[in-house]
Design a protein around this motif. Structure first.
Motif, PDB file in Angstrom:
ATOM      1  N   UNK A 100       0.816  -1.214   0.000  1.00 47.08           N
ATOM      2  CA  UNK A 100       0.000   0.000   0.000  1.00 47.08           C
ATOM      3  C   UNK A 100       0.852   1.267   0.000  1.00 47.08           C
ATOM      4  N   UNK A 101       2.082   1.141   0.503  1.00 44.63           N
ATOM      5  CA  UNK A 101       2.951   2.321   0.633  1.00 44.63           C
ATOM      6  C   UNK A 101       3.258   2.971  -0.711  1.00 44.63           C
ATOM      7  N   UNK A 102       3.184   2.205  -1.791  1.00 45.27           N
ATOM      8  CA  UNK A 102       3.520   2.754  -3.108  1.00 45.27           C
ATOM      9  C   UNK A 102       2.382   3.585  -3.706  1.00 45.27           C
ATOM     10  N   UNK A 103       1.207   3.535  -3.048  1.00 47.74           N
ATOM     11  CA  UNK A 103       0.056   4.276  -3.554  1.00 47.74           C
ATOM     12  C   UNK A 103      -0.108   5.602  -2.800  1.00 47.74           C
ATOM     13  N   UNK A 104      -0.839   6.510  -3.414  1.00 46.68           N
ATOM     14  CA  UNK A 104      -1.138   7.782  -2.755  1.00 46.68           C
ATOM     15  C   UNK A 104      -2.089   7.531  -1.586  1.00 46.68           C
ATOM     16  N   UNK A 105      -2.184   8.496  -0.680  1.00 49.85           N
ATOM     17  CA  UNK A 105      -3.055   8.330   0.482  1.00 49.85           C
ATOM     18  C   UNK A 105      -4.513   8.143   0.066  1.00 49.85           C
ATOM     19  N   UNK A 106      -4.905   8.842  -0.977  1.00 51.77           N
ATOM     20  CA  UNK A 106      -6.280   8.720  -1.466  1.00 51.77           C
ATOM     21  C   UNK A 106      -6.537   7.310  -1.987  1.00 51.77           C
ATOM     22  N   UNK A 107      -5.553   6.762  -2.731  1.00 46.87           N
ATOM     23  CA  UNK A 107      -5.693   5.415  -3.272  1.00 46.87           C
ATOM     24  C   UNK A 107      -5.647   4.376  -2.154  1.00 46.87           C
ATOM     25  N   UNK A 108      -4.803   4.602  -1.156  1.00 51.54           N
ATOM     26  CA  UNK A 108      -4.733   3.692  -0.015  1.00 51.54           C
ATOM     27  C   UNK A 108      -6.079   3.610   0.699  1.00 51.54           C
ATOM     28  N   UNK A 109      -6.694   4.771   0.873  1.00 50.76           N
ATOM     29  CA  UNK A 109      -7.997   4.824   1.530  1.00 50.76           C
ATOM     30  C   UNK A 109      -9.046   4.059   0.725  1.00 50.76           C
ATOM     31  N   UNK A 110      -9.005   4.224  -0.601  1.00 56.58           N
ATOM     32  CA  UNK A 110      -9.965   3.536  -1.473  1.00 56.58           C
ATOM     33  C   UNK A 110      -9.759   2.021  -1.429  1.00 56.58           C
ATOM     34  N   UNK A 111      -8.499   1.590  -1.443  1.00 56.98           N
ATOM     35  CA  UNK A 111      -8.199   0.158  -1.402  1.00 56.98           C
ATOM     36  C   UNK A 111      -8.603  -0.453  -0.061  1.00 56.98           C
ATOM     37  N   UNK A 112      -8.390   0.298   1.012  1.00 62.12           N
ATOM     38  CA  UNK A 112      -8.783  -0.197   2.338  1.00 62.12           C
ATOM     39  C   UNK A 112     -10.297  -0.339   2.450  1.00 62.12           C
ATOM     40  N   UNK A 113     -11.020   0.625   1.883  1.00 56.04           N
ATOM     41  CA  UNK A 113     -12.486   0.543   1.893  1.00 56.04           C
ATOM     42  C   UNK A 113     -12.958  -0.662   1.088  1.00 56.04           C
ATOM     43  N   UNK A 114     -12.333  -0.851  -0.075  1.00 55.21           N
ATOM     44  CA  UNK A 114     -12.697  -1.987  -0.920  1.00 55.21           C
ATOM     45  C   UNK A 114     -12.424  -3.302  -0.197  1.00 55.21           C
TER      46      UNK A 114
END
Length: 228
Positions: A100-114
């Protein structure tokens, strides 16, 4: 439901406990037979009172379960559900490897929600690698979609039903209180015990078969030793 009702008191129908016992015994016998054949049994109960019980007892019996939300097509569109499971496993690998560290904070949040959403809806179906032979349902009125899909595919159903349910919609009804936690816990625990007993009978048969295979080999070795 009239055959299962003992009487009425203060405008409340009282279920005949003898019918509950009969229904439970029939269901236990059937589930033990299904489990002894190596088939899967899917436990379904998404109402608040049943969710944690369904998850606990199905896990104890080593069977798949749905305790949060029934996904449309979980049975009738099984391949799609399996593909979603692959996505869940992909997300888990990303999280475990710190990807997850390679993604932006916004993308991390989206992936965590998914991930949270998919885990909540699919986690109980992880070990359902084939279609179940039977569904165990708490409250068919609440689980109409799962019941409808099971009927469409010819999958048998065992259900805890209250006085507001139609027993004709279920193959093996167990009349009882499908709102009370203690009632749900008692019935589902007994059904899980039957599944476990059926599964153990498979292991017992396998053990006997392996013993039979081992005896001729041992006898042959003994005969050779005597010749020498």
């Amino acid at each position: 439901m009239s055959p299962y009702i003992y009487g009425r008191k203060n405008a409340v129908h009282i279920i005949d406990i003898r019918e509950t016992v009969r229904g439970l015994l029939r269901a236990k016998k059937y589930l033990a037979q299904v489990a002894s054949g190596g088939s899967l049994i899917l436990f379904v109960g998404t109402k608040r009172q049943a969710g944690s019980i369904i998850e606990r007892e199905a896990s104890r019996a080593g069977m798949p379960f749905v305790s949060e939300r029934w996904l449309g097509g979980a049975l009738t569109n099984f391949r799609t559900i399996r593909s979603r499971m692959s996505r869940l496993e992909e997300l888990e690998k990303i999280r475990e490897s710190d990807g997850l560290a390679q993604y932006s904070k916004k993308m991390q949040s989206a992936l965590n929600r998914e991930y949270r959403k998919m885990y909540r809806n699919l986690n109980g179906l992880r070990n359902m690698n084939r279609m179940p032979e039977c569904l165990v349902i708490v409250d068919p009125n609440k689980e109409k979609n799962s019941l409808r899909e099971a009927k469409a595919l010819g999958i048998s159903t065992v259900a805890l039903i209250d006085t507001d349910c139609d027993p004709e919609l279920v193959d093996l009804p167990i009349p009882g209180n499908d709102d009370g936690i203690r009632s749900i816990d008692l019935i589902v625990k007994n059904l899980a015990d039957a599944v476990i007993a059926g599964t153990k009978s498979i292991e017992a048969v396998k053990g006997k078969d392996s013993d039979k295979k081992g005896k001729p080999a041992a006898a042959a070795s003994s005969a050779e030793a005597e010749k020498k």
